[in-house]
Design an enzyme around this catalytic site. Structure first.
Site: not given
Length: 214
Positions: A11, A18, A116, A171
């Site tokens: 994500l 984020t 996570a 990433d």
């Protein structure tokens, strides 16, 4: 290479950035404890759990807390982070991601999230991307963090697809190691100099398509 039947996505830093919100929330926590953390130090927190991140921050500041205090600080950081995340909009999705996922969907590729983060659903709702995923494996289901392969193994199990037919987009170094340990094709999103263990590295999704995947 076997044909790809499922794509599993991290994500943070892959679908949405984020990292800046994590940094702001962790920095506020550090400031409250009397020290500061740099963006460079924040890089060490990528792809690892909240409590592991807290341990690194405390070691940077030379601060010792009881287990009870650690849990309270981690909860406070998460509350602040969620406040920031709820301000996100579909415009915060990283360039090309939505188009790429729509392409995968139209080619009947299954999509899974492997993160996570315990806040994955909240974030995906904020950016209106929850409906793309056939399964979500997040921090609420995991007992072992990356680089352990558990996150991607669970995703493949949910989708009923063998590891050799899964591609993972990550990433972080720990995430690439997790994908490789699961026996999957690991695609790094970022710098080739950092993601050296990936099978393929792309700068982002703006110029990457379903055809490139095959």
């Amino acid at each position: 290479m076997p044909s790809i039947k499922a794509c599993l996505f991290d994500l943070d830093g892959v679908i949405v950035d984020t990292a800046k919100y994590h940094y702001l929330a962790w920095r506020e926590l550090a400031n409250d404890l009397g020290f500061d953390i740099s963006l460079e130090q924040n890089e060490r927190l990528k792809g690892i759990s909240r409590m592991e991140s807290l341990e690194i921050i405390l070691s940077i500041g030379g601060v010792v807390l009881t287990e009870e205090e650690k849990l309270a600080r981690a909860a406070e950081k998460n509350r602040r982070y969620l406040e920031l995340c709820k301000q996100m909009t579909p415009g915060d999705t990283l360039p090309g991601v939505r188009r790429f996922m729509e392409e995968l969907k139209s080619n009947r590729i299954l999509l899974g999230l492997g993160s996570a983060s315990k806040n994955a659903t909240v974030i995906l709702n904020s950016i209106d991307m929850l409906h793309y995923f056939d399964t979500i494996v997040d921090g609420n289901r995991l007992t072992r963090g990356k680089p352990d392969p558990q996150v991607f193994q669970l995703g493949a199990e949910d989708l009923g697809v063998g590891a050799e037919h899964c591609a993972v987009f990550e990433d972080a170094v720990a995430g690439i190691q997790s994908a490789k340990a699961a026996g999957m094709f690991a695609i790094g999103v970022g710098a080739p100099s950092v993601l050296t263990e990936a099978d393929l590295v792309i700068p982002g999704f703006e110029t990457f398509s379903y055809t490139d995947l095959h």
